[in-house]
Design an enzyme around this catalytic site. Structure first.
Site, PDB file in Angstrom:
ATOM      1  N   HIS A 315       0.863  -1.190   0.000  1.00  0.00           N
ATOM      2  CA  HIS A 315       0.000   0.000   0.000  1.00  0.00           C
ATOM      3  C   HIS A 315       0.895   1.234   0.000  1.00  0.00           C
ATOM      4  CE1 HIS A 315      -3.211   2.795   1.082  1.00  0.00           C
ATOM      5  NE2 HIS A 315      -4.043   1.830   0.731  1.00  0.00           N
ATOM      6  N   ASP A 372      -7.913  -5.339  -0.062  1.00  0.00           N
ATOM      7  CA  ASP A 372      -8.375  -6.230  -1.141  1.00  0.00           C
ATOM      8  C   ASP A 372      -7.990  -7.684  -0.927  1.00  0.00           C
ATOM      9  OD1 ASP A 372      -7.592  -3.447  -3.042  1.00  0.00           O
ATOM     10  OD2 ASP A 372      -9.605  -4.287  -2.929  1.00  0.00           O
TER      11      ASP A 372
HETATM   12  C1  SDX Z   1      -6.254  -0.007  -2.947  1.00  0.00           C
HETATM   13  O1  SDX Z   1      -4.453   4.495  -2.058  1.00  0.00           O
HETATM   14  C2  SDX Z   1      -5.414   3.898  -1.451  1.00  0.00           C
HETATM   15  O2  SDX Z   1      -5.857   4.302  -0.398  1.00  0.00           O
HETATM   16  C3  SDX Z   1      -5.993   2.690  -2.170  1.00  0.00           C
HETATM   17  C4  SDX Z   1      -7.002   1.857  -1.411  1.00  0.00           C
HETATM   18  C5  SDX Z   1      -8.295   2.608  -1.170  1.00  0.00           C
HETATM   19  O3  SDX Z   1      -9.012   2.266  -0.214  1.00  0.00           O
HETATM   20  O4  SDX Z   1      -8.643   3.474  -2.023  1.00  0.00           O
HETATM   21  O5  SDX Z   1      -6.463   1.434  -0.176  1.00  0.00           O
HETATM   22  C6  SDX Z   1      -7.396   0.618  -2.211  1.00  0.00           C
HETATM   23  O6  SDX Z   1      -6.019   0.327  -4.079  1.00  0.00           O
HETATM   24  C7  SDX Z   1      -5.365  -0.977  -2.220  1.00  0.00           C
HETATM   25  C8  SDX Z   1      -4.167  -1.473  -3.085  1.00  0.00           C
HETATM   26  C9  SDX Z   1      -4.659  -2.557  -4.021  1.00  0.00           C
HETATM   27  N1  SDX Z   1      -3.591  -2.936  -4.973  1.00  0.00           N
HETATM   28  C10 SDX Z   1      -2.946  -4.100  -4.855  1.00  0.00           C
HETATM   29  O7  SDX Z   1      -3.115  -4.922  -3.956  1.00  0.00           O
HETATM   30  C11 SDX Z   1      -1.967  -4.368  -6.005  1.00  0.00           C
HETATM   31  C12 SDX Z   1      -0.645  -4.914  -5.445  1.00  0.00           C
HETATM   32  N2  SDX Z   1       0.039  -3.852  -4.731  1.00  0.00           N
HETATM   33  C13 SDX Z   1       0.878  -2.998  -5.441  1.00  0.00           C
HETATM   34  O8  SDX Z   1       1.034  -3.011  -6.768  1.00  0.00           O
HETATM   35  C14 SDX Z   1       1.440  -1.813  -4.675  1.00  0.00           C
HETATM   36  O9  SDX Z   1       1.740  -2.223  -3.419  1.00  0.00           O
HETATM   37  C15 SDX Z   1       0.560  -0.569  -4.642  1.00  0.00           C
HETATM   38  C16 SDX Z   1       0.111  -0.189  -6.011  1.00  0.00           C
HETATM   39  C17 SDX Z   1      -0.637  -0.811  -3.781  1.00  0.00           C
HETATM   40  C18 SDX Z   1       1.368   0.544  -4.038  1.00  0.00           C
HETATM   41  O10 SDX Z   1       2.414   0.795  -4.943  1.00  0.00           O
HETATM   42  P1  SDX Z   1       3.566   1.856  -4.633  1.00  0.00           P
HETATM   43  O11 SDX Z   1       3.325   2.567  -3.346  1.00  0.00           O
HETATM   44  O12 SDX Z   1       3.778   2.671  -5.858  1.00  0.00           O
HETATM   45  O13 SDX Z   1       4.821   0.942  -4.352  1.00  0.00           O
HETATM   46  P2  SDX Z   1       5.862   0.491  -5.477  1.00  0.00           P
HETATM   47  O14 SDX Z   1       5.145  -0.065  -6.660  1.00  0.00           O
HETATM   48  O15 SDX Z   1       6.807   1.636  -5.691  1.00  0.00           O
HETATM   49  O16 SDX Z   1       6.616  -0.710  -4.730  1.00  0.00           O
HETATM   50  C19 SDX Z   1       7.695  -0.479  -3.835  1.00  0.00           C
HETATM   51  C20 SDX Z   1       8.481  -1.796  -3.839  1.00  0.00           C
HETATM   52  C21 SDX Z   1       8.860  -2.282  -5.247  1.00  0.00           C
HETATM   53  O17 SDX Z   1      10.004  -3.111  -5.104  1.00  0.00           O
HETATM   54  P3  SDX Z   1      11.497  -2.501  -5.401  1.00  0.00           P
HETATM   55  O18 SDX Z   1      11.421  -1.705  -6.689  1.00  0.00           O
HETATM   56  O19 SDX Z   1      11.796  -1.641  -4.192  1.00  0.00           O
HETATM   57  O20 SDX Z   1      12.383  -3.706  -5.491  1.00  0.00           O
HETATM   58  O21 SDX Z   1       7.650  -2.846  -3.295  1.00  0.00           O
HETATM   59  C22 SDX Z   1       7.404  -3.806  -4.312  1.00  0.00           C
HETATM   60  C23 SDX Z   1       7.714  -3.154  -5.639  1.00  0.00           C
HETATM   61  O22 SDX Z   1       8.102  -4.127  -6.622  1.00  0.00           O
HETATM   62  N3  SDX Z   1       5.974  -4.160  -4.220  1.00  0.00           N
HETATM   63  C24 SDX Z   1       5.504  -5.385  -4.371  1.00  0.00           C
HETATM   64  C25 SDX Z   1       4.115  -5.277  -4.143  1.00  0.00           C
HETATM   65  N4  SDX Z   1       3.809  -4.010  -3.866  1.00  0.00           N
HETATM   66  C26 SDX Z   1       4.959  -3.312  -3.920  1.00  0.00           C
HETATM   67  N5  SDX Z   1       6.094  -6.561  -4.696  1.00  0.00           N
HETATM   68  C27 SDX Z   1       5.286  -7.647  -4.766  1.00  0.00           C
HETATM   69  N6  SDX Z   1       3.956  -7.612  -4.544  1.00  0.00           N
HETATM   70  C28 SDX Z   1       3.336  -6.461  -4.236  1.00  0.00           C
HETATM   71  N7  SDX Z   1       2.018  -6.448  -4.037  1.00  0.00           N
END
Ligand code: SDX
Length: 437
Positions: A315, A372
């Site tokens: 998140h 989720d």
């Molecule tokens: C919702 O914003 C809100 O409030 C949203 C929400 C709401 O109520 O409106 O809470 C609802 O959208 C919840 C999130 C649902 N999405 C997911 O579950 C999809 C999976 N999660 C991600 O893709 C990610 O965690 C996000 C999109 C939720 C957040 O992305 P960020 O903050 O941009 O983080 P990032 O992509 O920059 O990741 C940082 C690091 C990366 O690794 P490195 O580059 O440092 O090596 O963490 C890793 C990412 O690869 N990473 C994950 C991951 N989430 C982040 N790796 C594996 N699995 C994951 N789920």
């Protein structure tokens, strides 16, 4: 603004040193002590702008609706902790709280309930729109299309300057989003549309419209109604998330509420946002079908060569447990027990969670289950099909979107949102006739 625990920086200035010159910028302090540097005068006085990929460090506005502390896993709607509201309130009461800013009195709740009932029927001519959609059309595309089309049927409401216009528009959106969702579901199943029943409360009416048959009313179980109502309540608002920021950006141009919410539905559909609940179930199903105990999947996620993410984890704001995930997980267990159901996908989810929470890849990146991760398990137990999961999220988020629209409508200072950019394209060049290229 400003509560009792304002830190020492309240009212002070931040100093930015830019080459030979320096500039002082006001520090803004929020109710819970969050601090921001107000850069409103930065470009005028220095020519500099700021750059912040994904707005991870940028506040777009001041808002009084929802407070989140991502480090401590705190979520409050208008100051009330989500745990208390989940335990003691209901979705329509929380919707009123978010939109109006206070918990309703008996009279206010009765009036709001009456408005929702009086506005639950779609304009009958809108039924023809559904005939134009293929039965395989994604319900989020149908939802955003029909919500936007509502502005064609209620042109008299589009002038937001009258309070009663806003109230009726908000009530129609809150109430009819269920009807649109149910009709989209029925269309996908080739079933006749079932009209809302004015005797039913909010969540039970949606279950009725989705699952009743012309000759056999749906068996409304109290624990199922409560579970669906809780899902809506927990999704009702979440400050400046992607879809709510979209609603606010469209509202900043003066567009009507239907247009703003239709845009919010489109933003929510993305798998990184509200579409994640559908992606989680597809992921759990894939792992279950492959016979993997989750270990192979986790290794695949950790391999940077793969683009696969552990859906439902991570998140932008929560760097601790998402409080909603904890509540949903507990309620899923209770619902499955009450319905005497067991779900192998719940076992897969719990194994994935255990493995991820003890794996340095996830721990180092502070990746925890978000709202989720378990919501799909609960919706499956209710009988909601996977394709409708994100639509359920949109129904829950509706009062939040409406509340943020109203916050802009009521603000005398709101300006159109228009971010800047840093241009990295070609320098000036001149047209070359085609035969010389
Ligand atoms: C919702 O914003 C809100 O409030 C949203 C929400 C709401 O109520 O409106 O809470 C609802 O959208 C919840 C999130 C649902 N999405 C997911 O579950 C999809 C999976 N999660 C991600 O893709 C990610 O965690 C996000 C999109 C939720 C957040 O992305 P960020 O903050 O941009 O983080 P990032 O992509 O920059 O990741 C940082 C690091 C990366 O690794 P490195 O580059 O440092 O090596 O963490 C890793 C990412 O690869 N990473 C994950 C991951 N989430 C982040 N790796 C594996 N699995 C994951 N789920």
């Amino acid at each position: 603004m400003g509560g009792s625990n304002r830190p020492e920086s309240a009212g002070k200035m931040a100093k930015a040193v830019l080459g030979e010159e320096s500039i002082e910028l006001p520090i803004v302090v929020g109710t819970e002590g969050e601090r921001a540097i107000d850069i409103g005068q930065l470009r005028n006085r220095t020519g500099y702008i700021t750059l912040d990929d994904g707005y991870a460090n940028t506040g777009s506005c001041k808002s009084a609706i929802t407070f989140i502390d991502g480090e401590r896993g705190i979520l409050r709607y208008r100051g009330y902790p989500i745990e208390e509201l989940a335990e003691r309130s209901r979705f329509t009461e929380v919707a009123y709280l978010l939109i109006e800013g206070h918990l309703p009195t008996h009279e206010e709740e009765a009036r709001f309930s009456r408005l929702l009932t009086e506005n639950e029927l779609l304009h009958e001519d809108m039924r023809f729109h559904f005939e134009g959609f293929p039965s395989t059309g994604h319900p989020m595309a149908i939802l955003s299309s029909i919500i936007n089309a509502q502005s064609c049927f209620y042109p008299e409401l589009l002038l937001p300057d009258k309070q009663e216009n806003f109230e009726i528009m908000a009530a129609r959106l809150m109430s009819q989003v269920r009807t649109v969702a149910a009709y989209a579901y029925r269309k996908s199943r080739g079933l006749p549309f079932i009209y809302p029943n004015p005797d039913f409360k909010y969540s039970e009416n949606l279950l009725h419209m989705m699952f009743s048959l012309p000759y056999k009313p749906y068996d409304l179980k109290e624990e199922v109604i409560k579970a669906l109502d809780l899902i809506f309540l927990l999704h009702a608002d979440h400050e400046q998330n992607c879809s709510t920021s979209t609603v606010r950006m469209v509202a900043s141009s003066g567009a009507n509420l239907f247009a703003c919410v239709a845009a919010g539905v489109c933003a929510l559909w993305g798998p990184l946002h509200g579409g994640a609940n559908q992606a989680v179930l597809e992921m759990l199903n894939e792992i279950h079908r492959s016979g993997d105990d989750g270990s192979n999947f986790i290794e695949m996620v950790k391999d940077p060569a793969n683009k696969q993410r552990l859906m439902g984890f991570g998140h932008r704001v929560y760097k601790n447990f998402d409080p909603r995930a904890k509540i949903i997980k507990a309620q899923s267990d209770r619902l499955l027990a009450a319905l005497n159901l067991s779900d192998p996908l719940l076992d897969v989810a719990q194994r994935l969670e255990e493995k991820a929470l003890s794996d340095p890849y996830f721990v180092d990146r502070k990746l925890y289950p978000n709202v989720d991760f378990y919501s799909g398990i609960m919706m499956r137990a209710i009988g909601i099909p996977v394709a409708m999961f994100t639509v359920m999220f949109a129904i829950g988020r509706m009062p939040g979107w409406i509340a943020h629209y109203k916050e802009i409508l009521d603000s005398s200072k709101s300006r159109i949102d228009r971010p800047r950019q840093i241009y990295v394209g070609e320098r000036e060049r001149h047209y070359v006739p085609r035969d010389q290229r």
